[in-house]
Design a protein around this motif. Structure first.
Motif, mmCIF file in Angstrom:
data_model
loop_
_atom_site.group_PDB
_atom_site.id
_atom_site.type_symbol
_atom_site.label_atom_id
_atom_site.label_comp_id
_atom_site.label_asym_id
_atom_site.label_seq_id
_atom_site.Cartn_x
_atom_site.Cartn_y
_atom_site.Cartn_z
ATOM 1 N N UNK A 187 0.844 -1.190 0.000
ATOM 2 C CA UNK A 187 0.000 0.000 0.000
ATOM 3 C C UNK A 187 0.881 1.241 0.000
ATOM 4 N N UNK A 188 0.524 2.224 -0.815
ATOM 5 C CA UNK A 188 1.236 3.499 -0.798
ATOM 6 C C UNK A 188 0.763 4.286 0.414
ATOM 7 N N UNK A 209 8.389 6.871 -3.042
ATOM 8 C CA UNK A 209 7.079 6.352 -2.674
ATOM 9 C C UNK A 209 7.281 5.482 -1.437
ATOM 10 N N UNK A 210 6.696 5.884 -0.316
ATOM 11 C CA UNK A 210 6.773 5.084 0.907
ATOM 12 C C UNK A 210 5.620 4.098 0.910
ATOM 13 N N UNK A 211 5.913 2.859 1.290
ATOM 14 C CA UNK A 211 4.952 1.773 1.194
ATOM 15 C C UNK A 211 4.756 1.071 2.528
ATOM 16 N N UNK A 212 3.564 0.535 2.725
ATOM 17 C CA UNK A 212 3.319 -0.407 3.819
ATOM 18 C C UNK A 212 3.281 -1.763 3.148
ATOM 19 N N UNK A 213 4.240 -2.592 3.472
ATOM 20 C CA UNK A 213 4.406 -3.848 2.763
ATOM 21 C C UNK A 213 5.424 -3.639 1.655
ATOM 22 N N UNK A 227 3.223 3.078 -9.819
ATOM 23 C CA UNK A 227 3.755 2.029 -8.954
ATOM 24 C C UNK A 227 2.637 1.035 -8.672
ATOM 25 N N UNK A 228 3.003 -0.236 -8.621
ATOM 26 C CA UNK A 228 2.022 -1.280 -8.338
ATOM 27 C C UNK A 228 1.856 -1.391 -6.829
ATOM 28 N N UNK A 229 1.104 -0.418 -6.303
ATOM 29 C CA UNK A 229 0.803 -0.350 -4.876
ATOM 30 C C UNK A 229 -0.603 0.208 -4.735
ATOM 31 N N UNK A 230 -1.368 -0.387 -3.855
ATOM 32 C CA UNK A 230 -2.733 0.067 -3.630
ATOM 33 C C UNK A 230 -2.734 1.444 -2.987
ATOM 34 N N UNK A 231 -3.704 2.270 -3.378
ATOM 35 C CA UNK A 231 -3.895 3.575 -2.765
ATOM 36 C C UNK A 231 -5.115 3.596 -1.865
ATOM 37 N N UNK A 232 -5.836 2.466 -1.826
ATOM 38 C CA UNK A 232 -7.024 2.321 -0.973
ATOM 39 C C UNK A 232 -6.885 1.028 -0.179
ATOM 40 N N UNK A 257 9.991 0.853 -0.212
ATOM 41 C CA UNK A 257 10.035 2.089 -1.005
ATOM 42 C C UNK A 257 10.250 1.770 -2.479
ATOM 43 N N UNK A 258 9.743 2.673 -3.313
ATOM 44 C CA UNK A 258 10.111 2.715 -4.729
ATOM 45 C C UNK A 258 10.675 4.106 -4.959
ATOM 46 N N UNK A 259 11.851 4.166 -5.576
ATOM 47 C CA UNK A 259 12.604 5.410 -5.693
ATOM 48 C C UNK A 259 12.798 5.767 -7.165
#
Length: 170
Positions: A40-41, A57-61, A95-100, A158-160
């Motif tokens: 998740x973003x 991009x900071x991520x949870x997971x 980025x392949x990260x959920x925003x919800x 993270x994705x940088x």
């Protein structure tokens, strides 16, 4: 009669030294990685480095998939609407990260979709704008000064995205 000249303290100018030490060979073509995990973003931040500007991009997971490319116009996720972005060139950063989350609540909350991160005074970045989230992909439009080399890499949370200040050769 012989004259002896001693030169003391001569060194290259700081600007020349910093440009020479920035031997960047990244290129400006599409960068992508197929996701093997998706998180998740939860945050977005930017920083200035001597040779490049950085968007994180900071991520949870752990999310490790992305697609980043220079585009004529940044497109919003789901709708395809044009997202206005300032700068001489535009990067679509997806980025392949959920925003919800599972309850459809945003995992990344911001005040102004047109100004996600304050990049005033950055050498390369001009604007970071929200381009939406849909089906596990979250996108932003990154306005930059010109079409410059960039790289993308992942860390566990993270994705940088780094965009160089100049084109250089090694």
């Amino acid at each position: 009669m012989t004259t002896l000249v001693v030169l003391v303290g001569l060194a290259p100018a700081p600007a020349a030294a910093s440009v020479e030490s920035c031997a960047i060979t990244w290129g400006s073509g599409v960068k992508s990685a197929h996701p093997t995990v998706t998180g998740y973003m939860v945050g977005l931040r930017a920083g200035r480095q001597p040779c490049f500007d950085r968007l994180v991009f900071d991520l949870r997971g752990s999310a490790n998939g992305y697609w980043v490319s220079y585009v004529n116009q940044v497109s919003a996720e789901a709708t395809g609407d044009v997202v206005p972005v300032r700068g001489g060139a535009r990067l679509q950063v997806s980025v392949h990260a959920f925003g919800l989350d599972d309850n459809y609540e945003p995992t990344y909350v911001f005040d102004d979709p047109a100004e996600l991160v304050n990049v005033t005074g950055f050498q390369t970045f001009r604007q970071v704008a929200w381009a939406g989230t849909h089906h596990g992909t979250t996108s932003v439009g990154l306005g930059v000064r010109a079409r410059l080399p960039f790289r993308v890499f992942t860390l566990p949370d993270r994705i940088v995205v780094d965009v160089a200040h100049h084109w250089t050769t090694s």
